[in-house]
Design an enzyme around this catalytic site. Structure first.
Site, PDB file in Angstrom:
ATOM      1  N   HIS A  49      12.376  -6.845  -4.678  1.00  0.00           N
ATOM      2  CA  HIS A  49      11.924  -6.906  -5.950  1.00  0.00           C
ATOM      3  C   HIS A  49      11.944  -8.477  -6.262  1.00  0.00           C
ATOM      4  O   HIS A  49      11.536  -9.137  -6.670  1.00  0.00           O
ATOM      5  CB  HIS A  49      12.399  -5.970  -6.789  1.00  0.00           C
ATOM      6  CG  HIS A  49      11.529  -4.690  -6.965  1.00  0.00           C
ATOM      7  ND1 HIS A  49      11.799  -3.546  -7.772  1.00  0.00           N
ATOM      8  CD2 HIS A  49      10.798  -4.239  -6.013  1.00  0.00           C
ATOM      9  CE1 HIS A  49      11.000  -2.745  -7.455  1.00  0.00           C
ATOM     10  NE2 HIS A  49      10.415  -2.881  -6.235  1.00  0.00           N
TER      11      HIS A  49
ATOM     12  N   CYS B 274       0.731  -1.376   0.056  1.00  0.00           N
ATOM     13  CA  CYS B 274      -0.045  -0.086  -0.085  1.00  0.00           C
ATOM     14  C   CYS B 274       0.856   1.379   0.000  1.00  0.00           C
ATOM     15  O   CYS B 274       0.749   2.455   0.649  1.00  0.00           O
ATOM     16  CB  CYS B 274      -1.005   0.048   1.240  1.00  0.00           C
ATOM     17  SG  CYS B 274      -2.003  -1.331   1.483  1.00  0.00           S
ATOM     18  N   ALA B 275       1.924   1.303  -0.759  1.00  0.00           N
ATOM     19  CA  ALA B 275       2.715   2.420  -0.691  1.00  0.00           C
ATOM     20  C   ALA B 275       2.181   3.639  -1.329  1.00  0.00           C
ATOM     21  O   ALA B 275       1.172   3.374  -2.205  1.00  0.00           O
ATOM     22  CB  ALA B 275       4.077   2.045  -1.623  1.00  0.00           C
TER      23      ALA B 275
ATOM     24  N   ILE C 123       2.765   5.523  -3.713  1.00  0.00           N
ATOM     25  CA  ILE C 123       2.633   5.437  -5.208  1.00  0.00           C
ATOM     26  C   ILE C 123       1.512   4.714  -5.745  1.00  0.00           C
ATOM     27  O   ILE C 123       0.911   4.804  -6.710  1.00  0.00           O
ATOM     28  CB  ILE C 123       3.956   5.030  -5.995  1.00  0.00           C
ATOM     29  CG1 ILE C 123       4.066   5.031  -7.707  1.00  0.00           C
ATOM     30  CG2 ILE C 123       4.517   3.664  -5.546  1.00  0.00           C
ATOM     31  CD1 ILE C 123       4.066   6.321  -8.150  1.00  0.00           C
TER      32      ILE C 123
ATOM     33  N   ASP D 145      16.011   6.501  -7.622  1.00  0.00           N
ATOM     34  CA  ASP D 145      14.639   7.061  -7.418  1.00  0.00           C
ATOM     35  C   ASP D 145      14.364   7.942  -8.603  1.00  0.00           C
ATOM     36  O   ASP D 145      13.222   8.137  -9.251  1.00  0.00           O
ATOM     37  CB  ASP D 145      14.484   7.602  -6.197  1.00  0.00           C
ATOM     38  CG  ASP D 145      12.832   8.263  -6.207  1.00  0.00           C
ATOM     39  OD1 ASP D 145      12.027   7.390  -6.473  1.00  0.00           O
ATOM     40  OD2 ASP D 145      12.760   9.363  -5.638  1.00  0.00           O
TER      41      ASP D 145
ATOM     42  N   TYR E 115       1.217 -10.645   1.117  1.00  0.00           N
ATOM     43  CA  TYR E 115       1.306 -10.775  -0.411  1.00  0.00           C
ATOM     44  C   TYR E 115       1.256 -11.991  -0.994  1.00  0.00           C
ATOM     45  O   TYR E 115       0.602 -12.282  -2.247  1.00  0.00           O
ATOM     46  CB  TYR E 115       2.844 -10.268  -0.506  1.00  0.00           C
ATOM     47  CG  TYR E 115       3.092  -8.917  -0.064  1.00  0.00           C
ATOM     48  CD1 TYR E 115       2.250  -7.681   0.093  1.00  0.00           C
ATOM     49  CD2 TYR E 115       4.499  -8.629   0.424  1.00  0.00           C
ATOM     50  CE1 TYR E 115       2.828  -6.588   0.709  1.00  0.00           C
ATOM     51  CE2 TYR E 115       4.879  -7.539   1.203  1.00  0.00           C
ATOM     52  CZ  TYR E 115       3.788  -6.344   1.207  1.00  0.00           C
ATOM     53  OH  TYR E 115       4.201  -5.450   1.771  1.00  0.00           O
TER      54      TYR E 115
ATOM     55  N   LYS F 202       9.832   1.392 -10.401  1.00  0.00           N
ATOM     56  CA  LYS F 202      11.167   1.493 -10.717  1.00  0.00           C
ATOM     57  C   LYS F 202      11.795   1.963  -9.276  1.00  0.00           C
ATOM     58  O   LYS F 202      11.076   2.695  -8.548  1.00  0.00           O
ATOM     59  CB  LYS F 202      11.591   2.432 -12.224  1.00  0.00           C
ATOM     60  CG  LYS F 202      10.388   3.518 -12.242  1.00  0.00           C
ATOM     61  CD  LYS F 202      10.229   4.641 -11.096  1.00  0.00           C
ATOM     62  CE  LYS F 202      11.270   5.454 -10.744  1.00  0.00           C
ATOM     63  NZ  LYS F 202      11.320   6.075  -9.619  1.00  0.00           N
TER      64      LYS F 202
ATOM     65  N   SER G 187      -1.526  -6.560   1.964  1.00  0.00           N
ATOM     66  CA  SER G 187      -0.515  -5.571   2.719  1.00  0.00           C
ATOM     67  C   SER G 187      -0.061  -6.711   3.942  1.00  0.00           C
ATOM     68  O   SER G 187      -0.677  -7.734   4.032  1.00  0.00           O
ATOM     69  CB  SER G 187      -1.113  -4.473   3.216  1.00  0.00           C
ATOM     70  OG  SER G 187      -0.553  -3.754   4.184  1.00  0.00           O
ATOM     71  N   ARG G 188       1.061  -6.188   4.513  1.00  0.00           N
ATOM     72  CA  ARG G 188       1.297  -6.953   5.880  1.00  0.00           C
ATOM     73  C   ARG G 188       0.421  -7.001   6.872  1.00  0.00           C
ATOM     74  O   ARG G 188       0.613  -7.624   7.922  1.00  0.00           O
ATOM     75  CB  ARG G 188       2.775  -6.392   6.162  1.00  0.00           C
ATOM     76  CG  ARG G 188       4.034  -6.843   5.018  1.00  0.00           C
ATOM     77  CD  ARG G 188       5.253  -6.216   5.660  1.00  0.00           C
ATOM     78  NE  ARG G 188       5.075  -4.627   5.399  1.00  0.00           N
ATOM     79  CZ  ARG G 188       5.824  -3.956   5.706  1.00  0.00           C
ATOM     80  NH1 ARG G 188       7.079  -4.179   6.243  1.00  0.00           N
ATOM     81  NH2 ARG G 188       5.655  -2.423   5.512  1.00  0.00           N
TER      82      ARG G 188
END
Lengths: 359, 359
Positions: free
Chosen positions: A84, A13-14, A16, A188, A63, A102, A38-39
């Site tokens: 990743h 749930c970042a 972004i 980033d 996840y 990314k 989510s965790r």
């Protein structure tokens, strides 16, 4: 568009992810959000509420549960870069197509490790470089390919500076934590600069990569300022500057033998529905060089969907095509890999006192 | 202004001299063109006719004759860089004040050699960096010094690309001949980039200078493409890119903690009477980073005299002051020397495979 609707699972749930979810909800004909993992269940629930997800979206406390859901075709993976390898590998092993934030990996080796699983399972891969999908980018590409405008492209300069609030608040940002996003500003925001330079030169790889002196590290040990020069064998040059320590600069300059194309917001257009770029060409000096002038034009490009929605749409089109019996489109693996190779070459150069890395 | 009118002798009929003569003729109260010397009388006569010099201007068949003329207070010296040591030395030994075209010398050693003669003779020296004298430059300096606008300056990027018609016609240009102007694009246009970077950082000298990889040489052996990174001890960065191989880019970007100042024509304003710069500050992201905005303002600066006339005017004011019993203003020696030191450090770095030069 035709084809099947692609059922997405979202891993994490970042911040972004909220942008991407909003984009997905703009594409009701092509995309269905099926699950969010989510965790913690509470975080998933809050995310669903905040983003007004439909009631039938399944919320999972892990996840893995998303990957085990047979109704999920593809995952959007906004986890920190350091995770990743684990999660793209797991997703691919479960047959999920992957739209990956990314920078895609900490190293080329990790990238190749999980891309091998993606390719072995005949899955679609795409990295989350949204600007690639804006119609402005396609239009600018036409300009660069028209030999009558910019002419032979010789210098591409990409600058991305953004204030990440270093050092205040730094430790709460994953981009300050080496084990999560160890590439700092290089990963980033340098990712975009490298991508722009590669894009401008039609994804031909440079011959050498040399970091600029003066890179800075945060007290947590990630890059906050860096730059590099990319050199092609025929003399073309790419220059990248990135920093987490200043007010916004998001500039691309593509300078050629006949003219220059310039963008002030190449990564994220200031406005969602209208983006611009400038073309300046055919400079003429006045007599005795007392002044000069060029033909200058500002081009405006409208888009009914924001670039992140166009990205999701294109990814979904490719996935849908596979669901209908087609094969993965390999171009996104290629460009992600090239970007990653240059990114890690910059890092190697930084770590070896700005030695030139020959590719 | 007051003070005596300064009587100029002009050594050589280079193209740039026509621009300066035009500027001098704009200042009838402060400046008198007394003599023009050339290696051929015909050239001097053609120059006088082409530039509508008054009939009383003395035309000489040698540079020495100008220096021997007791009615000449100061010389403007647009000769190729390789001839500066000889002619500045001779001029200073004859007690002439010196307005000298840039790059001022091939090496710091040569510069110091002739500056010693200038200083020993208590003469005014100024290098021909016209943009220093435009009112826009003073206004931009105020912007950069106001901590509420750009904030702490952290990245200065200076790009000067201009098409010098390499290789066609190259051999007829003194800038392609190593014994005349051996510094190529580094001296001719890099001079301005270095000056802008130094100016933006209040003429504090950087700690290191590192050339970028990918420098190119013409077939006559002078630089046609080069770049460099300047690094200050506190992390501030300057980046320079120069090239003789592309359509015009003449851009300065001064990026700070709070905002950015940007110029599209920092060396020679496009228009003689009106120059602009942009200030962008206080960037704010929209929710979910779907867009962003900054306060942006374009500032226009009018000038009744072009920058080259303002330069001649200021030089003449300083000379006139000395003629009235004052002493030379040392700042122009200082800034010329600093610019030359960085220029030669870039050259040393290029010649040592882009090694970092620590100053």
């Amino acid at each position: 568009m035709g084809g099947r609707k692609v059922r997405f699972g979202i891993l994490g749930c970042a911040g972004i992810a909220e942008k991407l979810v909003r984009a997905m909800l703009m594409l009701p004909e092509q995309v269905q959000i099926t699950a969010v993992g989510s965790r913690s269940l509470g975080k998933a629930q809050a995310f669903a509420a905040r983003n007004k997800l439909p009631a039938d979206v399944k919320l999972y406390e892990s996840y893995d549960a998303v990957l085990d859901d047979g109704e999920v075709d593809a995952v959007y993976l906004p986890l920190p870069t350091g995770l990743h390898l684990e999660w793209v590998t797991k997703a691919a092993e479960k047959g999920k197509h992957v739209l990956l934030e990314k920078p895609v990996a900490p190293t080329v080796e990790e990238l190749d490790e999980f891309l091998a699983v993606v390719e072995r399972n005949q899955l679609q891969f795409m990295d989350g470089t949204m600007f690639m999908h804006h119609p402005r980018t396609a239009q600018m590409q036409q300009v660069l390919r028209n030999s009558q405008v910019v002419g032979e492209l010789r210098e591409v300069i990409a600058v991305f500076i953004t204030d990440l609030g270093v050092p205040t608040g730094w430790t709460s940002d994953i981009r300050g934590q080496p084990h999560l996003d160890g590439l700092g500003c290089l990963g980033d925001i340098g990712w975009y600069c490298i991508r722009l330079i590669l894009w401008a030169y039609d994804f031909e790889m440079p011959h050498t990569v040399t970091a600029h002196s003066g890179s800075k590290l945060s007290d947590t040990g990630v890059l906050t300022v860096c730059g590099a020069t990319f050199e092609w064998k025929d003399g073309r040059i790419g220059t990248m500057r990135t920093s987490f320590l200043g007010d916004m600069v998001m500039k691309g300059i593509c300078a050629g033998s006949k003219g220059t194309l310039e963008i002030d917001d190449f990564v994220i257009p200031k406005k969602e529905d209208l983006a611009s770029y400038r073309v300046k060409e055919a400079t003429v000096w006045e007599d005795r060089s007392i002044g000069w002038g060029s033909r200058e034009e500002v081009h405006q490009v409208k888009t009914s969907l924001p670039q992140e929605a166009l990205m999701v749409q294109e990814f979904s089109r490719l996935v849908s095509n596979i669901l209908d019996g087609g094969v993965p489109e390999p171009v996104w693996v290629t460009v992600a890999r090239k970007t990653q190779i240059l990114l890690n070459a910059v890092k190697s150069s930084i770590e070896s006192n700005c030695n030139t890395i020959t590719l």
